[in-house]
Enzyme design. Sequence first.
Site, PDB file in Angstrom:
ATOM      1  CB  ALA A  48      13.793  16.431  12.124  1.00 13.16           C
ATOM      2  NE  ARG A  62      -0.256   9.608  13.059  1.00 13.69           N
ATOM      3  CZ  ARG A  62      -0.653  10.790  13.529  1.00 13.69           C
ATOM      4  NH1 ARG A  62      -1.837  11.252  13.222  1.00 13.69           N
ATOM      5  NH2 ARG A  62       0.141  11.502  14.303  1.00 13.69           N
ATOM      6  CB  THR A 114       8.899  18.160  22.395  1.00 15.23           C
ATOM      7  OG1 THR A 114       8.016  18.283  23.522  1.00 15.23           O
ATOM      8  CG2 THR A 114       8.092  17.619  21.220  1.00 15.23           C
ATOM      9  CD  GLU A 157       1.187  18.581  24.927  1.00 16.27           C
ATOM     10  OE1 GLU A 157       1.001  17.910  23.898  1.00 16.27           O
ATOM     11  OE2 GLU A 157       1.435  19.797  24.894  1.00 16.27           O
ATOM     12  NE  ARG A 176      17.155   9.011 -23.229  1.00 13.17           N
ATOM     13  CZ  ARG A 176      17.892   8.030 -23.767  1.00 13.17           C
ATOM     14  NH1 ARG A 176      17.747   7.713 -25.045  1.00 13.17           N
ATOM     15  NH2 ARG A 176      18.749   7.367 -23.030  1.00 13.17           N
TER      16      ARG A 176
END
Length: 463
Positions: free
Chosen positions: A12, A18, A82, A158, A337
Site C-alpha cells: 500500500a 489518478r 512491487t 508485464e 442529534r
Amino acid sequence: MSTASLSAVILAAGQGTRMKSVLPKVLHPLAGRPMVSYPVDRTVALGCLQTVLVIGHGADQVRQALAGTDCRFALQAEQLGTGHALLCAREELDGFSGDLLLLCGDVPLLTDDSLKRLLARHRQTDALVTVMTAKLADPTGYGRIVRGDDGSVQAIVEHKDADESQRAIDEINTGIYLFRAPFVFEALERVGCDNAQGEYYLTDVVAAAVKAGGRVEAVVLEDAAEAMGINDRCQLAAAEAVLRRRINEQLMRSGVTLTDPRTTYIDAGVAIGPDTVVLPGCVIKGESRIGSGCTIGPNVVIDSCAIADDVRVKAGSVLTESEIGAGTDVGPMAHLRPGTVLAGDNKIGNFVETKKAVIGQGSKASHLTYLGDCELGTGVNIGCGTITCNYDGVSKHRTIIEDDVFVGSDTQFVAPVRIGRGSLIGAGSTITRDVPADALALSRAEQKTIEGWVSRKRGKKKD
Ligand code: UD1
Ligand code: CA
C-alpha cells in the site's frame, strides 16, 4: 501437503496519482470503511499470524487510520517496484518461515472463499508460489501468465515487457499470491530491475521458482471482478456498488426487507434485525444497530445509532449518534442529534430537533420543538412549539423536566431550570425559574380586548 503457518503482507505504498486527492488512495472510503480495511479484514478472516502493511505515500495517515488493528507497518520510502516493496516487509516479519499471503491495499473486492481456494491449492501442491489469476476480455496493462506446453506456469511477463504473442494471452496476474516465505525473500534478493519500467518486479520470482525446479501453481478466479484494482474515482464508485450490493443481499437473506435495494445505502458496519423494512432512499451509516420489526424510511439518514425493536423512523428524518428505545416513533422530518437517548415508547414528531436529550419512557414531543441539553422523566408531554433555551451566548445550561409534567404549547424553558414532577406549564409561558411538583406555572401578559377597535380604525382611514 504443507501445514505451515500463515502471515500476510499488504502492499500500500503507491501514490494513487489518478485519484487526484490529498487523501492516500487506500484510505478512500468504500461502504463507510477505508479501502485498505478490506484486505486487512481478509487476513484476519484467514487467520494470519501477522499482517504487515507496506506504506509509503501518506504513510502517517495510513498508520493512524489502522491504529486500532493488529497490523504492523514497514516503510517503503521510495517506490522502486512491487518486488522491492515486499522486501521492505522482511524485517517486520521477524524471520517468519511459513506461507506468506500477498495482497494489495487497493484491491478491495476479494472474497474469503477465493482466498481459501488459493490457500488450499498452495498447501495441497506444496508450491513455492501460487498466483491468483483471472481471464479478462481486455487484458491490456496487466502482467500475463505464460504457461508451458503442459499448462504449467512458467513466468509472468508485464504488459510493457511482453511481445506480440504474449500480449495475446488473456490470463492475467491479479497481483495476489501465496509464497513460501524463505523462498520469496531469497529470490527477491536476486531480482534485478532490467525491464521496461526499471522496477524490481515481484512477478520475477515466478520464473526464479521454475528455474530452481520448484512448483508454481495458479488458481483462476471464478469472478474476475474480485481482482479489480482501484486507480481512479470511477473504479472507486464501481467497487462501492459491488460492496453495497453484497451488503444488501446479505441483509435480505438474513430477513431484512429492502423495498428498493438499488436506492438503499448501508455501510459495512451496520447490523439490522429480521422483519425490519427499509424503504427506498435510506442511508444507514457507521456502526449503526437496528433491531427487528422496525420500519425505516423513506429517505431517512441514520449515522452511528442504536435502534431497538419495533421502532418507526418516518420519512425525511436524520438521526446521528443517538439511542432509540423499543416501540418509539420518530418523524417524519425529525432531527435527532448526538447524545439523544430515548428510553422507549416515545414519540418524536415532525420538525422536532433533539440534542443531548435524555428522554424517559413514554414521553412525547409531537411537533415543532427543540429539546437540547435536557433530561425528561417518564410520561412527559411536550406541547407544540416548545423550546429549551439552552445557550446564553457563553455556555450551555440544562433543563430538567420530571415525570408526568404537561407542557403547554409555545413554551420556552430558559435554562438552567427544573420542573417538578406532575406540574403543568400553561401555553405560551417563558419559564425562567424552577417549578415545584404538582404546580401550575404560567407566565403570560393578561389579555387585553378592545371592542369595536377594528371598525373604528377602518373608519378613520376612509376619512
Ligand atoms: C502489478 C503486477 C502485474 C499485475 C498487476 C495487477 C508487478 C511487477 N506487476 O502491476 O503483473 O497484473 O499488479 O494489478 O508486480 N506498490 C508498492 N510499492 C511499489 C510499487 C507498488 O507498494 O514500489 C503497490 C501499489 O501501491 C499497489 C500494488 O503494489 O497496491 C501494485 O502496484 P501497481 O503499480 O498497481 O502494479 P502494476 O504495475 O499495475
Ligand atoms: Ca495496478
